[in-house]
Design a protein around this motif. Sequence first.
Motif, PDB file in Angstrom:
ATOM      1  N   SER A  96     -52.344  15.574   0.433  1.00  0.00           N
ATOM      2  CA  SER A  96     -53.310  14.331   1.208  1.00  0.00           C
ATOM      3  C   SER A  96     -52.582  12.784   0.646  1.00  0.00           C
ATOM      4  N   VAL A  97     -51.560  13.142  -0.406  1.00  0.00           N
ATOM      5  CA  VAL A  97     -50.393  11.549  -0.208  1.00  0.00           C
ATOM      6  C   VAL A  97     -49.934  11.296   1.594  1.00  0.00           C
ATOM      7  N   ALA A  98     -49.366  12.345   1.153  1.00  0.00           N
ATOM      8  CA  ALA A  98     -48.544  12.120   2.707  1.00  0.00           C
ATOM      9  C   ALA A  98     -49.399  12.122   4.275  1.00  0.00           C
ATOM     10  N   ARG A  99     -50.435  12.745   4.040  1.00  0.00           N
ATOM     11  CA  ARG A  99     -50.810  13.065   4.851  1.00  0.00           C
ATOM     12  C   ARG A  99     -51.681  11.591   5.150  1.00  0.00           C
ATOM     13  N   GLY A 100     -52.378  10.953   4.119  1.00  0.00           N
ATOM     14  CA  GLY A 100     -52.788  10.083   4.668  1.00  0.00           C
ATOM     15  C   GLY A 100     -51.876   8.583   5.384  1.00  0.00           C
ATOM     16  N   ALA A 101     -50.696   8.822   4.278  1.00  0.00           N
ATOM     17  CA  ALA A 101     -49.787   7.351   4.893  1.00  0.00           C
ATOM     18  C   ALA A 101     -49.828   7.801   6.938  1.00  0.00           C
ATOM     19  N   GLU A 102     -49.290   9.188   6.852  1.00  0.00           N
ATOM     20  CA  GLU A 102     -49.025   8.693   8.034  1.00  0.00           C
ATOM     21  C   GLU A 102     -50.039   9.183   8.667  1.00  0.00           C
ATOM     22  N   ALA A 103     -51.327   9.683   8.481  1.00  0.00           N
ATOM     23  CA  ALA A 103     -52.711   8.635   9.615  1.00  0.00           C
ATOM     24  C   ALA A 103     -52.712   7.033   9.360  1.00  0.00           C
ATOM     25  N   TYR A 104     -52.037   6.321   8.413  1.00  0.00           N
ATOM     26  CA  TYR A 104     -52.268   4.480   8.683  1.00  0.00           C
ATOM     27  C   TYR A 104     -50.880   4.406  10.059  1.00  0.00           C
ATOM     28  N   PHE A 105     -49.956   4.860   9.530  1.00  0.00           N
ATOM     29  CA  PHE A 105     -48.931   5.333  10.434  1.00  0.00           C
ATOM     30  C   PHE A 105     -49.059   5.273  11.808  1.00  0.00           C
ATOM     31  N   ARG A 106     -49.891   6.412  11.848  1.00  0.00           N
ATOM     32  CA  ARG A 106     -50.339   6.777  13.272  1.00  0.00           C
ATOM     33  C   ARG A 106     -51.505   4.857  13.873  1.00  0.00           C
ATOM     34  N   HIS A 107     -52.546   5.283  12.646  1.00  0.00           N
ATOM     35  CA  HIS A 107     -53.145   3.814  13.651  1.00  0.00           C
ATOM     36  C   HIS A 107     -52.135   2.870  13.998  1.00  0.00           C
ATOM     37  N   VAL A 108     -51.111   2.476  13.055  1.00  0.00           N
ATOM     38  CA  VAL A 108     -50.096   0.937  13.104  1.00  0.00           C
ATOM     39  C   VAL A 108     -49.346   0.596  14.530  1.00  0.00           C
ATOM     40  N   ASN A 109     -48.961   2.600  14.921  1.00  0.00           N
ATOM     41  CA  ASN A 109     -48.104   3.113  15.786  1.00  0.00           C
ATOM     42  C   ASN A 109     -49.299   2.547  16.791  1.00  0.00           C
ATOM     43  N   ALA A 110     -50.184   2.884  17.073  1.00  0.00           N
ATOM     44  CA  ALA A 110     -50.979   2.543  18.026  1.00  0.00           C
ATOM     45  C   ALA A 110     -51.420   1.651  18.979  1.00  0.00           C
ATOM     46  N   ARG A 111     -51.544   0.972  18.022  1.00  0.00           N
ATOM     47  CA  ARG A 111     -51.432  -0.518  17.879  1.00  0.00           C
ATOM     48  C   ARG A 111     -50.029  -1.893  18.509  1.00  0.00           C
ATOM     49  N   GLY A 112     -49.053  -0.942  18.547  1.00  0.00           N
ATOM     50  CA  GLY A 112     -47.681  -2.097  18.944  1.00  0.00           C
ATOM     51  C   GLY A 112     -46.771  -1.541  17.645  1.00  0.00           C
ATOM     52  N   GLY A 113     -47.181  -0.876  16.068  1.00  0.00           N
ATOM     53  CA  GLY A 113     -45.996  -0.921  15.555  1.00  0.00           C
ATOM     54  C   GLY A 113     -45.524  -2.418  14.633  1.00  0.00           C
ATOM     55  N   VAL A 114     -44.353  -1.684  14.524  1.00  0.00           N
ATOM     56  CA  VAL A 114     -44.225  -3.307  13.576  1.00  0.00           C
ATOM     57  C   VAL A 114     -43.006  -4.140  14.805  1.00  0.00           C
ATOM     58  N   HIS A 115     -42.991  -5.034  14.335  1.00  0.00           N
ATOM     59  CA  HIS A 115     -41.920  -6.118  15.628  1.00  0.00           C
ATOM     60  C   HIS A 115     -41.790  -5.078  16.471  1.00  0.00           C
ATOM     61  N   GLY A 116     -42.603  -4.479  17.433  1.00  0.00           N
ATOM     62  CA  GLY A 116     -42.622  -3.149  18.328  1.00  0.00           C
ATOM     63  C   GLY A 116     -41.960  -2.198  18.183  1.00  0.00           C
ATOM     64  N   ARG A 117     -42.114  -1.777  17.292  1.00  0.00           N
ATOM     65  CA  ARG A 117     -40.763  -0.673  16.551  1.00  0.00           C
ATOM     66  C   ARG A 117     -42.357   0.021  16.308  1.00  0.00           C
ATOM     67  N   LYS A 118     -42.185   1.205  16.209  1.00  0.00           N
ATOM     68  CA  LYS A 118     -42.865   2.486  16.218  1.00  0.00           C
ATOM     69  C   LYS A 118     -42.634   3.101  14.925  1.00  0.00           C
ATOM     70  N   ILE A 119     -43.107   3.209  13.689  1.00  0.00           N
ATOM     71  CA  ILE A 119     -42.153   4.359  12.186  1.00  0.00           C
ATOM     72  C   ILE A 119     -43.286   5.662  12.924  1.00  0.00           C
ATOM     73  N   ALA A 120     -41.698   6.090  12.450  1.00  0.00           N
ATOM     74  CA  ALA A 120     -41.329   7.313  12.166  1.00  0.00           C
ATOM     75  C   ALA A 120     -40.826   7.988  10.760  1.00  0.00           C
TER      76      ALA A 120
END
Length: 311
Positions: free
Chosen positions: A59-83
């Motif tokens: 769940s540690v990795a899955r929790g981080a993955e869920a948050y990155f999806r949240h960030v990406n859905a809002r435009g990512g970081v400086h226009g870049r998505k987190i893979a």
Amino acid sequence: MRALAACATVAAALLAGLVGVAGLPGAFAGRAAEPGITPTEIILGGTAPLTGPASAYASVARGAEAYFRHVNARGGVHGRKIAYRYVDDAYNPALAVSATRQLVEDDGVFAVFNSLGTEGNLAVRGYLNQRRVPQLFVASGATTFGRDFRRYPWTIGFQPSYEAEGWIYGTFLARTRRGAKVAVLFQNDEYGKDLLAGLRRGIARSGVKVVATQRYDASAPDVGSQIATLEASGADTLALFATPKFATQAYLFAERLAWRPLVLVNAVSSASNVMRAAAVEAPRAVEGSVSLAYFKDPGDVRWRDDAGMKL
């Protein structure tokens, strides 16, 4: 485990904030050759025990993955998505090494993020620092990740140290249970040894004594014999410096022996959902357990409406 997923989410939020506020040196300065950075994405990698004796920590990795999806859905970081790419290491340091090499050499990640486990992170630390690949927010509280930053400048921890946690338990006993006789179950690695060392520091020059210790390996099937040995020591306090699988087993074996010590259970095994599960099988052994926490547990109803728990 929801609490552990929350811990990973905190680390992911710290990373996104770090990048968003300050930028990453070089990565956003037009250097086309920066590994893992493209005009459209930032590639991160990590390892996690998706299987094996510590699979509760998936769940540690899955929790981080869920948050990155949240960030990406809002435009990512400086226009870049987190893979974010994470690989199963089964809580095995050898597999952690091969998986990390794959992420760095084949997948070309910019950084290794929040890989879980003390021994696995120690096994890859030298390699990552030699390659100058950031080892970000190591999911371990081993003291070395804070103490040895000058030797390993590309490695960043974020959890409170296990030795400090052990010291807190020792101080608690020295102040509240003078004369306590303590038995300790600990994992046979830097994680367990740091906790035990901290406990000994905390009880130094007090009337509290460690009367028995038993170690176990992460690959062991159970800790039944260790708990029987600790019970026979006459201890009135039991310190569980163990991951959830083995801490839960320890409660169950203590229940079967009708042993009722005060139990100190380390933070990695004291999430509310873990304790509730243990209480189903060993209600009397679990009752009155003492632990600490350094973040809000999303499995605890007291935080249900807390503003800090909402994205």
